[in-house]
Design an enzyme around this catalytic site. Structure first.
Site, PDB file in Angstrom:
ATOM      1  N   SER A 184       0.796  -1.230   0.000  1.00 60.99           N
ATOM      2  CA  SER A 184       0.000   0.000   0.000  1.00 60.99           C
ATOM      3  C   SER A 184       0.826   1.276   0.000  1.00 60.99           C
ATOM      4  CB  SER A 184      -0.945   0.001   1.196  1.00 60.99           C
ATOM      5  OG  SER A 184      -0.231  -0.142   2.398  1.00 60.99           O
ATOM      6  N   HIS A 212      -5.473  -3.449  -2.382  1.00 66.38           N
ATOM      7  CA  HIS A 212      -5.241  -2.412  -3.399  1.00 66.38           C
ATOM      8  C   HIS A 212      -5.269  -2.980  -4.816  1.00 66.38           C
ATOM      9  CE1 HIS A 212      -4.459   1.199  -1.044  1.00 66.38           C
ATOM     10  NE2 HIS A 212      -4.017   0.361  -0.119  1.00 66.38           N
ATOM     11  N   LYS A 243     -11.907   0.583  -1.210  1.00 64.31           N
ATOM     12  CA  LYS A 243     -10.976   1.338  -2.054  1.00 64.31           C
ATOM     13  C   LYS A 243     -11.553   1.418  -3.471  1.00 64.31           C
ATOM     14  CE  LYS A 243      -7.323  -0.179   1.063  1.00 64.31           C
ATOM     15  NZ  LYS A 243      -7.430   0.954   2.010  1.00 64.31           N
TER      16      LYS A 243
HETATM   17  C1  PLP Z   1      -2.913  -3.516   2.136  1.00 64.93           C
HETATM   18  C2  PLP Z   1      -4.138  -3.144   2.921  1.00 64.93           C
HETATM   19  N1  PLP Z   1      -4.825  -4.111   3.514  1.00 64.93           N
HETATM   20  C3  PLP Z   1      -5.942  -3.827   4.226  1.00 64.93           C
HETATM   21  C4  PLP Z   1      -6.396  -2.534   4.370  1.00 64.93           C
HETATM   22  C5  PLP Z   1      -7.617  -2.247   5.185  1.00 64.93           C
HETATM   23  O1  PLP Z   1      -8.725  -2.036   4.372  1.00 64.93           O
HETATM   24  P1  PLP Z   1      -9.961  -1.201   4.907  1.00 64.93           P
HETATM   25  O2  PLP Z   1      -9.660   0.233   4.695  1.00 64.93           O
HETATM   26  O3  PLP Z   1     -11.102  -1.717   4.093  1.00 64.93           O
HETATM   27  O4  PLP Z   1     -10.113  -1.535   6.348  1.00 64.93           O
HETATM   28  C6  PLP Z   1      -5.698  -1.497   3.754  1.00 64.93           C
HETATM   29  C7  PLP Z   1      -6.192  -0.088   3.894  1.00 64.93           C
HETATM   30  O5  PLP Z   1      -5.575   0.747   4.465  1.00 64.93           O
HETATM   31  C8  PLP Z   1      -4.543  -1.803   3.025  1.00 64.93           C
HETATM   32  O6  PLP Z   1      -3.834  -0.825   2.444  1.00 64.93           O
END
Ligand code: PLP
Length: 395
Positions: A184, A212, A243
Protein backbone atom coordinates in the site's frame (compact mmCIF):
# COMPACT_ATOMS: atom_id res chain seq x y z
CA UNK A 1 -11.84 18.72 46.72
CA UNK A 2 -8.60 17.02 45.76
CA UNK A 3 -6.88 18.01 42.51
CA UNK A 4 -6.37 14.93 40.36
CA UNK A 5 -3.21 14.67 38.26
CA UNK A 6 -4.01 14.08 34.59
CA UNK A 7 -3.17 10.40 34.07
CA UNK A 8 -2.98 11.06 30.30
CA UNK A 9 -0.36 13.80 30.58
CA UNK A 10 2.18 11.52 28.90
CA UNK A 11 0.06 11.62 25.75
CA UNK A 12 0.15 15.42 25.65
CA UNK A 13 3.93 15.21 25.95
CA UNK A 14 4.11 12.85 22.97
CA UNK A 15 1.87 15.06 20.88
CA UNK A 16 4.00 18.08 21.80
CA UNK A 17 7.06 16.18 20.62
CA UNK A 18 5.38 15.53 17.27
CA UNK A 19 4.73 19.26 16.93
CA UNK A 20 8.38 20.08 17.71
CA UNK A 21 9.54 17.59 15.07
CA UNK A 22 7.21 19.02 12.41
CA UNK A 23 5.32 15.71 12.29
CA UNK A 24 2.00 16.75 13.81
CA UNK A 25 -0.84 16.46 11.30
CA UNK A 26 -4.32 17.77 11.57
CA UNK A 27 -7.01 15.87 9.75
CA UNK A 28 -7.79 17.47 6.43
CA UNK A 29 -11.53 17.89 6.05
CA UNK A 30 -13.26 17.02 2.79
CA UNK A 31 -16.11 19.42 2.20
CA UNK A 32 -17.67 17.85 -0.86
CA UNK A 33 -17.74 14.48 -2.54
CA UNK A 34 -14.70 12.23 -2.76
CA UNK A 35 -13.64 13.18 -6.27
CA UNK A 36 -10.50 13.75 -8.34
CA UNK A 37 -10.87 17.51 -7.92
CA UNK A 38 -12.61 18.62 -4.77
CA UNK A 39 -12.43 20.85 -1.69
CA UNK A 40 -10.40 20.07 1.42
CA UNK A 41 -10.03 22.63 4.23
CA UNK A 42 -11.78 25.30 2.10
CA UNK A 43 -9.26 24.89 -0.72
CA UNK A 44 -10.02 23.58 -4.19
CA UNK A 45 -7.44 20.88 -4.94
CA UNK A 46 -6.51 18.12 -7.33
CA UNK A 47 -6.92 15.12 -5.07
CA UNK A 48 -4.13 12.53 -5.23
CA UNK A 49 -4.81 11.04 -1.82
CA UNK A 50 -7.89 8.85 -2.08
CA UNK A 51 -8.12 5.13 -2.80
CA UNK A 52 -11.12 5.83 -4.99
CA UNK A 53 -9.30 4.32 -7.99
CA UNK A 54 -12.31 4.05 -10.26
CA UNK A 55 -14.36 6.99 -9.05
CA UNK A 56 -17.06 4.65 -7.77
CA UNK A 57 -17.72 6.65 -4.58
CA UNK A 58 -20.01 8.86 -6.68
CA UNK A 59 -21.00 6.50 -9.50
CA UNK A 60 -24.73 6.98 -10.28
CA UNK A 61 -25.43 3.24 -10.30
CA UNK A 62 -24.03 2.75 -6.79
CA UNK A 63 -25.72 5.87 -5.48
CA UNK A 64 -29.13 4.80 -6.78
CA UNK A 65 -28.78 1.27 -5.46
CA UNK A 66 -27.83 2.55 -2.01
CA UNK A 67 -30.83 4.92 -1.93
CA UNK A 68 -33.13 2.14 -3.04
CA UNK A 69 -31.80 -0.14 -0.28
CA UNK A 70 -32.43 2.55 2.33
CA UNK A 71 -36.03 2.89 1.15
CA UNK A 72 -36.64 -0.86 1.10
CA UNK A 73 -34.59 -2.05 4.07
CA UNK A 74 -33.90 0.97 6.30
CA UNK A 75 -30.57 2.31 7.47
CA UNK A 76 -29.20 -0.33 9.83
CA UNK A 77 -29.25 -4.05 10.50
CA UNK A 78 -29.58 -3.99 14.27
CA UNK A 79 -27.47 -7.05 14.90
CA UNK A 80 -24.28 -8.95 14.25
CA UNK A 81 -24.36 -11.33 11.30
CA UNK A 82 -24.54 -14.46 13.45
CA UNK A 83 -27.65 -13.39 15.36
CA UNK A 84 -30.18 -11.39 13.35
CA UNK A 85 -28.00 -9.18 11.13
CA UNK A 86 -27.65 -11.27 7.97
CA UNK A 87 -29.85 -9.74 5.27
CA UNK A 88 -30.52 -11.17 1.84
CA UNK A 89 -28.39 -8.30 0.50
CA UNK A 90 -25.33 -9.59 2.40
CA UNK A 91 -25.85 -13.05 1.00
CA UNK A 92 -26.28 -11.68 -2.51
CA UNK A 93 -23.07 -9.67 -2.17
CA UNK A 94 -21.12 -12.71 -0.98
CA UNK A 95 -22.42 -14.86 -3.81
CA UNK A 96 -21.54 -12.20 -6.37
CA UNK A 97 -18.05 -11.80 -4.92
CA UNK A 98 -17.41 -15.56 -4.87
CA UNK A 99 -18.39 -15.82 -8.54
CA UNK A 100 -16.22 -12.79 -9.36
CA UNK A 101 -13.21 -14.15 -7.47
CA UNK A 102 -13.74 -17.70 -8.76
CA UNK A 103 -13.77 -19.25 -5.28
CA UNK A 104 -16.27 -21.53 -3.56
CA UNK A 105 -17.41 -18.96 -1.05
CA UNK A 106 -16.90 -15.48 0.42
CA UNK A 107 -17.56 -13.87 3.77
CA UNK A 108 -17.86 -10.09 4.09
CA UNK A 109 -16.43 -8.25 7.09
CA UNK A 110 -16.96 -4.68 8.26
CA UNK A 111 -13.62 -3.60 6.76
CA UNK A 112 -10.49 -4.91 5.10
CA UNK A 113 -8.74 -4.41 8.41
CA UNK A 114 -11.12 -6.67 10.29
CA UNK A 115 -11.07 -9.21 7.44
CA UNK A 116 -7.28 -9.57 7.74
CA UNK A 117 -7.01 -9.34 11.51
CA UNK A 118 -10.07 -11.51 12.12
CA UNK A 119 -8.97 -14.22 9.71
CA UNK A 120 -5.31 -14.55 10.71
CA UNK A 121 -6.11 -14.45 14.42
CA UNK A 122 -8.79 -17.13 14.15
CA UNK A 123 -7.07 -19.67 11.90
CA UNK A 124 -3.75 -19.65 13.82
CA UNK A 125 -3.01 -20.33 17.46
CA UNK A 126 0.03 -20.23 19.70
CA UNK A 127 1.49 -23.50 18.36
CA UNK A 128 1.49 -22.23 14.77
CA UNK A 129 3.87 -20.16 12.67
CA UNK A 130 3.44 -17.24 10.33
CA UNK A 131 5.97 -16.17 7.71
CA UNK A 132 5.22 -12.60 6.64
CA UNK A 133 6.68 -9.92 4.33
CA UNK A 134 8.14 -7.03 6.33
CA UNK A 135 5.93 -4.49 4.54
CA UNK A 136 2.64 -6.34 5.01
CA UNK A 137 -0.26 -4.19 6.13
CA UNK A 138 -0.82 -3.33 9.80
CA UNK A 139 -4.02 -5.40 9.88
CA UNK A 140 -2.00 -8.52 9.02
CA UNK A 141 0.58 -7.68 11.66
CA UNK A 142 -2.13 -7.18 14.27
CA UNK A 143 -3.84 -10.42 13.26
CA UNK A 144 -0.54 -12.27 13.64
CA UNK A 145 0.01 -10.78 17.10
CA UNK A 146 -3.52 -11.60 18.22
CA UNK A 147 -3.13 -15.20 17.09
CA UNK A 148 -0.09 -15.64 19.41
CA UNK A 149 1.59 -17.68 16.65
CA UNK A 150 5.38 -17.39 16.25
CA UNK A 151 6.01 -14.58 13.73
CA UNK A 152 8.90 -14.78 11.23
CA UNK A 153 9.36 -11.73 9.03
CA UNK A 154 11.22 -11.88 5.71
CA UNK A 155 12.77 -8.82 4.00
CA UNK A 156 10.45 -7.20 1.49
CA UNK A 157 9.71 -9.55 -1.45
CA UNK A 158 12.79 -11.65 -0.63
CA UNK A 159 11.62 -15.13 -1.61
CA UNK A 160 15.00 -16.73 -0.91
CA UNK A 161 14.99 -15.45 2.67
CA UNK A 162 11.42 -16.71 3.07
CA UNK A 163 12.63 -20.10 1.84
CA UNK A 164 15.51 -20.07 4.33
CA UNK A 165 13.06 -19.35 7.17
CA UNK A 166 10.76 -22.18 6.04
CA UNK A 167 13.71 -24.59 5.78
CA UNK A 168 14.64 -23.87 9.39
CA UNK A 169 11.18 -24.62 10.79
CA UNK A 170 10.26 -27.87 12.51
CA UNK A 171 8.56 -30.34 10.17
CA UNK A 172 4.83 -30.93 10.54
CA UNK A 173 3.74 -27.62 12.09
CA UNK A 174 1.01 -25.42 10.69
CA UNK A 175 2.48 -22.45 8.81
CA UNK A 176 0.86 -19.47 7.14
CA UNK A 177 2.78 -17.71 4.34
CA UNK A 178 1.33 -14.26 3.84
CA UNK A 179 1.87 -11.27 1.55
CA UNK A 180 0.11 -8.21 0.25
CA UNK A 181 -0.87 -8.46 -3.42
CA UNK A 182 -0.07 -4.74 -3.86
CA UNK A 183 1.94 -3.03 -1.12
CA UNK A 184 0.00 0.00 0.00
CA UNK A 185 2.82 2.47 0.58
CA UNK A 186 5.15 1.49 -2.29
CA UNK A 187 2.72 0.29 -4.93
CA UNK A 188 4.83 -2.73 -5.87
CA UNK A 189 3.47 -6.26 -6.26
CA UNK A 190 3.98 -9.29 -4.04
CA UNK A 191 5.85 -12.10 -5.87
CA UNK A 192 2.83 -14.39 -5.93
CA UNK A 193 3.97 -17.13 -8.33
CA UNK A 194 7.21 -17.63 -6.39
CA UNK A 195 5.49 -17.52 -2.99
CA UNK A 196 2.77 -19.93 -4.16
CA UNK A 197 5.52 -22.33 -5.25
CA UNK A 198 7.15 -22.00 -1.82
CA UNK A 199 3.84 -22.62 -0.06
CA UNK A 200 3.34 -25.75 -2.16
CA UNK A 201 6.90 -26.97 -1.51
CA UNK A 202 6.63 -26.50 2.27
CA UNK A 203 2.92 -27.30 2.73
CA UNK A 204 2.01 -23.79 3.97
CA UNK A 205 -1.34 -22.08 3.95
CA UNK A 206 -1.01 -19.32 1.31
CA UNK A 207 -2.77 -16.02 2.01
CA UNK A 208 -2.84 -12.79 -0.04
CA UNK A 209 -4.21 -9.40 1.00
CA UNK A 210 -5.45 -7.90 -2.26
CA UNK A 211 -6.88 -4.69 -0.81
CA UNK A 212 -5.24 -2.41 -3.40
CA UNK A 213 -5.56 -4.87 -6.27
CA UNK A 214 -9.30 -5.51 -6.39
CA UNK A 215 -10.76 -3.35 -9.13
CA UNK A 216 -7.28 -2.50 -10.39
CA UNK A 217 -5.40 -5.66 -11.47
CA UNK A 218 -6.58 -8.75 -13.32
CA UNK A 219 -9.52 -9.23 -15.69
CA UNK A 220 -12.26 -6.72 -14.77
CA UNK A 221 -10.30 -5.98 -11.59
CA UNK A 222 -10.29 -9.52 -10.19
CA UNK A 223 -7.01 -8.80 -8.42
CA UNK A 224 -3.43 -10.05 -8.42
CA UNK A 225 -4.41 -13.72 -8.16
CA UNK A 226 -5.98 -13.28 -11.57
CA UNK A 227 -3.20 -10.96 -12.82
CA UNK A 228 -0.53 -13.59 -12.01
CA UNK A 229 -2.86 -16.45 -12.97
CA UNK A 230 -2.41 -18.28 -9.68
CA UNK A 231 -6.07 -19.28 -9.30
CA UNK A 232 -6.41 -22.33 -7.06
CA UNK A 233 -2.97 -21.80 -5.49
CA UNK A 234 -3.95 -19.15 -2.90
CA UNK A 235 -5.95 -20.60 -0.01
CA UNK A 236 -7.13 -17.31 1.45
CA UNK A 237 -7.74 -14.12 -0.52
CA UNK A 238 -8.64 -10.93 1.27
CA UNK A 239 -10.09 -7.98 -0.56
CA UNK A 240 -11.56 -4.65 0.42
CA UNK A 241 -14.76 -2.94 -0.62
CA UNK A 242 -13.44 0.39 0.67
CA UNK A 243 -10.98 1.34 -2.05
CA UNK A 244 -11.61 0.72 -5.77
CA UNK A 245 -15.08 -0.63 -4.97
CA UNK A 246 -15.79 2.81 -3.50
CA UNK A 247 -17.88 1.85 -0.48
CA UNK A 248 -16.86 0.10 2.75
CA UNK A 249 -15.94 -3.38 3.90
CA UNK A 250 -13.59 -6.29 3.45
CA UNK A 251 -14.03 -9.88 2.40
CA UNK A 252 -12.36 -13.25 2.52
CA UNK A 253 -12.62 -15.53 -0.50
CA UNK A 254 -11.73 -19.22 -0.35
CA UNK A 255 -13.10 -22.69 0.25
CA UNK A 256 -16.52 -23.38 1.74
CA UNK A 257 -14.83 -24.90 4.79
CA UNK A 258 -12.74 -21.75 5.36
CA UNK A 259 -15.80 -19.50 5.17
CA UNK A 260 -17.88 -21.80 7.43
CA UNK A 261 -15.05 -21.77 9.95
CA UNK A 262 -14.81 -17.95 9.89
CA UNK A 263 -18.58 -17.70 10.46
CA UNK A 264 -17.99 -19.52 13.75
CA UNK A 265 -14.62 -18.18 14.88
CA UNK A 266 -13.68 -14.82 13.34
CA UNK A 267 -14.21 -12.38 16.17
CA UNK A 268 -15.10 -9.20 14.18
CA UNK A 269 -17.71 -11.24 12.31
CA UNK A 270 -19.14 -12.61 15.54
CA UNK A 271 -18.95 -9.54 17.71
CA UNK A 272 -19.58 -6.48 15.55
CA UNK A 273 -22.74 -5.39 13.73
CA UNK A 274 -23.10 -6.05 10.02
CA UNK A 275 -23.07 -3.51 7.19
CA UNK A 276 -26.08 -1.30 6.67
CA UNK A 277 -28.19 -2.36 3.66
CA UNK A 278 -27.04 0.65 1.60
CA UNK A 279 -23.42 -0.49 1.88
CA UNK A 280 -24.13 -4.05 0.76
CA UNK A 281 -26.37 -2.88 -2.09
CA UNK A 282 -23.84 -0.35 -3.38
CA UNK A 283 -21.12 -3.04 -3.32
CA UNK A 284 -23.28 -5.35 -5.45
CA UNK A 285 -23.73 -2.49 -7.92
CA UNK A 286 -19.95 -1.92 -7.94
CA UNK A 287 -19.30 -5.51 -9.03
CA UNK A 288 -21.78 -5.00 -11.85
CA UNK A 289 -19.89 -1.86 -12.89
CA UNK A 290 -16.58 -3.77 -12.95
CA UNK A 291 -18.16 -6.36 -15.25
CA UNK A 292 -20.08 -3.92 -17.47
CA UNK A 293 -17.69 -0.97 -17.70
CA UNK A 294 -14.11 -2.31 -17.91
CA UNK A 295 -13.15 0.86 -19.80
CA UNK A 296 -13.01 2.63 -16.41
CA UNK A 297 -10.10 0.37 -15.42
CA UNK A 298 -8.38 1.12 -18.72
CA UNK A 299 -8.68 4.84 -18.02
CA UNK A 300 -7.13 4.28 -14.59
CA UNK A 301 -4.12 2.62 -16.21
CA UNK A 302 -3.78 5.30 -18.91
CA UNK A 303 -3.73 7.96 -16.21
CA UNK A 304 -1.30 5.92 -14.12
CA UNK A 305 1.19 5.63 -16.98
CA UNK A 306 0.92 9.33 -17.80
CA UNK A 307 1.42 10.49 -14.21
CA UNK A 308 4.26 8.10 -13.38
CA UNK A 309 6.11 9.10 -16.53
CA UNK A 310 5.72 12.78 -15.59
CA UNK A 311 7.10 12.29 -12.07
CA UNK A 312 10.03 10.26 -13.37
CA UNK A 313 10.81 12.79 -16.10
CA UNK A 314 10.89 15.53 -13.45
CA UNK A 315 13.56 13.52 -11.63
CA UNK A 316 11.72 12.34 -8.49
CA UNK A 317 12.57 9.13 -6.66
CA UNK A 318 9.35 7.14 -7.12
CA UNK A 319 10.56 3.82 -5.76
CA UNK A 320 9.58 0.57 -7.45
CA UNK A 321 5.86 1.06 -7.93
CA UNK A 322 3.98 -1.08 -10.47
CA UNK A 323 0.50 0.20 -9.68
CA UNK A 324 -1.49 3.47 -9.53
CA UNK A 325 0.09 4.08 -6.10
CA UNK A 326 3.22 6.14 -6.73
CA UNK A 327 5.32 7.26 -3.76
CA UNK A 328 7.48 10.36 -4.05
CA UNK A 329 10.26 9.66 -1.59
CA UNK A 330 11.38 12.70 0.42
CA UNK A 331 13.65 11.16 3.07
CA UNK A 332 12.87 12.24 6.62
CA UNK A 333 9.38 12.83 7.94
CA UNK A 334 9.60 16.62 8.22
CA UNK A 335 10.69 16.90 4.57
CA UNK A 336 7.78 14.75 3.41
CA UNK A 337 5.36 16.95 5.35
CA UNK A 338 6.95 20.09 3.81
CA UNK A 339 6.45 18.60 0.36
CA UNK A 340 2.85 17.76 1.13
CA UNK A 341 2.14 21.20 2.61
CA UNK A 342 3.87 22.95 -0.30
CA UNK A 343 1.75 21.01 -2.76
CA UNK A 344 -1.41 21.80 -0.85
CA UNK A 345 -0.62 25.51 -1.01
CA UNK A 346 -0.32 25.05 -4.80
CA UNK A 347 -3.70 23.28 -5.03
CA UNK A 348 -2.65 19.62 -4.92
CA UNK A 349 -3.54 17.27 -2.09
CA UNK A 350 -1.00 14.45 -1.71
CA UNK A 351 -0.71 13.28 1.86
CA UNK A 352 2.67 13.01 3.57
CA UNK A 353 3.36 9.60 5.11
CA UNK A 354 5.98 9.06 7.78
CA UNK A 355 6.91 6.72 10.60
CA UNK A 356 5.40 4.36 11.78
CA UNK A 357 3.54 3.81 8.49
CA UNK A 358 6.88 3.71 6.61
CA UNK A 359 10.52 3.56 7.74
CA UNK A 360 11.86 6.79 9.30
CA UNK A 361 14.24 7.54 6.41
CA UNK A 362 11.74 6.62 3.67
CA UNK A 363 9.05 9.20 4.44
CA UNK A 364 7.16 10.22 1.36
CA UNK A 365 4.23 11.80 -0.27
CA UNK A 366 1.99 9.07 -1.59
CA UNK A 367 0.05 9.72 -4.76
CA UNK A 368 -2.82 7.73 -6.20
CA UNK A 369 -4.30 8.68 -9.52
CA UNK A 370 -7.82 7.63 -10.40
CA UNK A 371 -9.71 6.86 -13.58
CA UNK A 372 -11.60 10.12 -13.19
CA UNK A 373 -8.67 12.55 -13.20
CA UNK A 374 -8.49 14.60 -16.37
CA UNK A 375 -5.18 15.06 -18.17
CA UNK A 376 -5.31 18.75 -17.28
CA UNK A 377 -5.64 17.94 -13.59
CA UNK A 378 -2.74 15.52 -13.73
CA UNK A 379 -0.57 17.99 -15.63
CA UNK A 380 -1.48 20.70 -13.10
CA UNK A 381 -0.35 18.34 -10.31
CA UNK A 382 2.90 17.46 -12.12
CA UNK A 383 3.73 21.15 -12.57
CA UNK A 384 3.11 21.76 -8.86
CA UNK A 385 5.32 18.79 -7.94
CA UNK A 386 8.14 20.20 -10.06
CA UNK A 387 7.93 23.65 -8.50
CA UNK A 388 7.75 22.45 -4.89
CA UNK A 389 10.27 19.64 -5.47
CA UNK A 390 12.80 22.12 -6.82
CA UNK A 391 12.21 24.48 -3.92
CA UNK A 392 12.92 21.67 -1.47
CA UNK A 393 15.93 20.41 -3.40
CA UNK A 394 14.34 17.03 -4.13
CA UNK A 395 14.94 17.35 -7.85
C1 PLP B 1 -2.91 -3.52 2.14
C2 PLP B 1 -4.14 -3.14 2.92
N1 PLP B 1 -4.82 -4.11 3.51
C3 PLP B 1 -5.94 -3.83 4.23
C4 PLP B 1 -6.40 -2.53 4.37
C5 PLP B 1 -7.62 -2.25 5.18
O1 PLP B 1 -8.72 -2.04 4.37
P1 PLP B 1 -9.96 -1.20 4.91
O2 PLP B 1 -9.66 0.23 4.69
O3 PLP B 1 -11.10 -1.72 4.09
O4 PLP B 1 -10.11 -1.54 6.35
C6 PLP B 1 -5.70 -1.50 3.75
C7 PLP B 1 -6.19 -0.09 3.89
O5 PLP B 1 -5.57 0.75 4.46
C8 PLP B 1 -4.54 -1.80 3.02
O6 PLP B 1 -3.83 -0.82 2.44
Amino acid sequence: MSVRNDPLAFLSAEVEQLREQGLFRHLRVLEGEQRAATTFDHRQVVNLSSNNYLGLTTHPRLRERALDAVRRFGVGTGSVRTIAGTMSLHVELEERLAAFKQTEAVVVFQSGFTANAGTVSSILSKDDIVVSDELNHASIIDGCRLSRAAIHVFPHKDVERARAILRGLPVGGRTLLITDGVFSMDGDLGPLPELCALAEEFGCIMMVDDAHASGVFGRNGRGTIDHHDVHGRVDIQVGTLSKAIGVLGGYVAGSRALIDFLHHRARPFLFSTSHPPAVAAACVAAIEVLLDEPEIIERLWDNTRFFKAGLKAAGFDTGASESPITPVIAGDGARAMQLSDGLFAEGVFAQGIGFPTVARDRARVRTIVTATHTRDELQFALDAFSRVGRRLGLI
